[in-house]
Scaffold this motif. Structure first.
Motif, mmCIF file in Angstrom:
data_model
loop_
_atom_site.group_PDB
_atom_site.id
_atom_site.type_symbol
_atom_site.label_atom_id
_atom_site.label_comp_id
_atom_site.label_asym_id
_atom_site.label_seq_id
_atom_site.Cartn_x
_atom_site.Cartn_y
_atom_site.Cartn_z
ATOM 1 N N GLU A 34 0.812 -1.217 0.000
ATOM 2 C CA GLU A 34 0.000 0.000 0.000
ATOM 3 C C GLU A 34 0.846 1.267 0.000
ATOM 4 O O GLU A 34 0.347 2.357 -0.323
ATOM 5 C CB GLU A 34 -0.928 -0.008 1.213
ATOM 6 C CG GLU A 34 -1.959 -1.134 1.174
ATOM 7 C CD GLU A 34 -2.763 -1.256 2.470
ATOM 8 O OE1 GLU A 34 -2.633 -0.365 3.332
ATOM 9 O OE2 GLU A 34 -3.515 -2.239 2.611
ATOM 10 N N ASN A 35 2.138 1.131 0.353
ATOM 11 C CA ASN A 35 3.041 2.285 0.432
ATOM 12 C C ASN A 35 4.391 1.882 -0.165
ATOM 13 O O ASN A 35 5.378 1.717 0.564
ATOM 14 C CB ASN A 35 3.220 2.733 1.884
ATOM 15 C CG ASN A 35 1.920 3.039 2.579
ATOM 16 O OD1 ASN A 35 1.429 4.159 2.561
ATOM 17 N ND2 ASN A 35 1.340 2.013 3.219
ATOM 18 N N VAL A 62 7.906 3.346 0.936
ATOM 19 C CA VAL A 62 8.339 3.380 2.336
ATOM 20 C C VAL A 62 9.692 2.685 2.483
ATOM 21 O O VAL A 62 9.946 1.643 1.876
ATOM 22 C CB VAL A 62 7.283 2.734 3.262
ATOM 23 C CG1 VAL A 62 7.134 1.236 2.992
ATOM 24 C CG2 VAL A 62 7.625 2.977 4.727
ATOM 25 N N ARG A 75 1.578 6.710 9.397
ATOM 26 C CA ARG A 75 2.863 7.267 8.996
ATOM 27 C C ARG A 75 3.411 8.130 10.121
ATOM 28 O O ARG A 75 2.679 8.881 10.751
ATOM 29 C CB ARG A 75 2.730 8.080 7.705
ATOM 30 C CG ARG A 75 4.064 8.620 7.194
ATOM 31 C CD ARG A 75 3.964 9.161 5.785
ATOM 32 N NE ARG A 75 3.777 8.096 4.808
ATOM 33 C CZ ARG A 75 4.765 7.372 4.298
ATOM 34 N NH1 ARG A 75 6.009 7.587 4.685
ATOM 35 N NH2 ARG A 75 4.515 6.428 3.409
ATOM 36 N N ILE A 78 6.775 4.162 8.564
ATOM 37 C CA ILE A 78 5.414 3.742 8.938
ATOM 38 C C ILE A 78 5.497 2.852 10.166
ATOM 39 O O ILE A 78 6.438 2.055 10.312
ATOM 40 C CB ILE A 78 4.733 3.018 7.764
ATOM 41 C CG1 ILE A 78 4.357 4.052 6.672
ATOM 42 C CG2 ILE A 78 3.493 2.235 8.213
ATOM 43 C CD1 ILE A 78 3.767 3.450 5.421
#
Length: 312
Positions: free
Chosen positions: A104-105, A108, A130, A186
């Motif tokens: 999803e990120n 990161v 985050r 995160i």
């Protein structure tokens, strides 16, 4: 997806628990790298006999945990490095939840997770956030813990790894520099990592000279410039972090008669009068004050109050 690096030094008593928790992960795209750092209790032999080809075992003379981790990172083949200490262990959903966060990120660079010394969640549902303005929060809580942190391998390909000159804070050093390199990470709120306090030989229970801790290094003028890349942390924000973090951690060293305390105090880039005034008292007085658990706890509470409400 994950290269799991586990340093091993005389932790045979706990090690199967740690390794079994890895192989019980529901997410299966990983390799396991165990670096036997000169164990004398037969831990390396146990790995070789019981786990065989499921583990990439590296043996070396005892060189310390930092060089052991760095050796594992060097041979890692996946994009993310997950760290696990030999006496800690993971919830079966740990790697799966980290993988979902990355999906999803995708940009990161560092992911942390909540840990506990008592109980893990039974049926967790992924929740995370985050770490915005990380260096403002990190004064009070650096968040990341070795067995509950994953770092993109790109960091270690561009920056120094764990500093073998440090005996305390070598892990925090990496988390700070990785956060400067990648930007805010995160944090997974689920309790998915067991932090063992069963081993009386843990480094966190020992005192080390200041020059073997992160304090002098983090005060280095080049620390920020040598690490900053994608982070939006400004020099001014980092100077505030440096000063506050050192103030919050320096008082413990008065018990060890360290001769470098005054030199460290002189290097703090931003003076906070209400804190520095107390540190300016004679060393013999402060040693007596900080030898009392009650008074040292009160002093730390006082510093935190000042940083939250007076010097926020």
């Amino acid at each position: 997806m994950f290269s799991i690096v586990i340093p091993l030094f005389n932790k045979k008593k706990f090690f199967c628990r740690a390794l079994d928790s890895v192989f019980e992960q529901r997410f299966k795209e990983f390799e396991v790298i165990v670096v036997d750092d000169g164990s004398t209790d037969g831990g390396g032999d146990l790995v070789e006999e019981q786990y065989k080809e499921r583990v990439k075992l590296i043996r070396q003379d005892n060189q310390g945990v930092s060089l052991a981790r760095n050796k594992g990172i060097q041979v890692a083949k996946f994009a993310y490095i997950a760290f696990l200490d030999a006496d800690d262990y993971w919830h079966p959903d740990y790697l799966g939840f980290v993988a979902m966060v990355i999906e999803e990120n995708p940009n990161v660079g560092i992911i942390g997770c909540h840990y506990d010394s008592f109980q893990l969640e039974k049926k967790p549902r992924l929740t995370y956030f985050r770490l915005e303005n990380y260096f403002k929060e990190a004064v009070h809580n650096t968040r990341f813990f070795t067995s509950a942190t994953c770092v993109k391998k790109e960091f270690f390909e561009n920056q120094p790894g764990f500093d073998s000159n440090l005996k305390l804070g070598e892990d925090i050093d990496v988390w700070l520099r990785a956060s400067l390199f990648f930007g805010d990470g995160i944090y997974i709120e689920n309790t998915l990592v067991y932090y063992s306090q069963e081993d009386s030989l843990r480094a966190t229970g020992k005192f080390y000279p200041l020059d073997q801790t992160l304090i002098p290094k983090v005060l280095n003028k080049n620390y920020y410039m040598n690490s900053i890349a994608d982070s939006t942390c400004s020099p001014k924000t980092f100077i505030k972090f440096q000063s506050k973090w050192v103030y919050l951690n320096l008082y413990q060293h008065y018990l060890s008669n360290d001769t470098r305390i005054e030199e460290v105090l002189s290097r703090i880039p931003r003076r906070y009068f209400l804190i520095h005034l107390i540190y300016s008292m004679p060393v013999r007085v402060l040693k007596a004050v900080f030898s009392s658990n009650r008074l040292s706890t009160l002093f730390r509470i006082y510093m935190k109050f000042c940083f939250r409400y007076v010097y926020s």
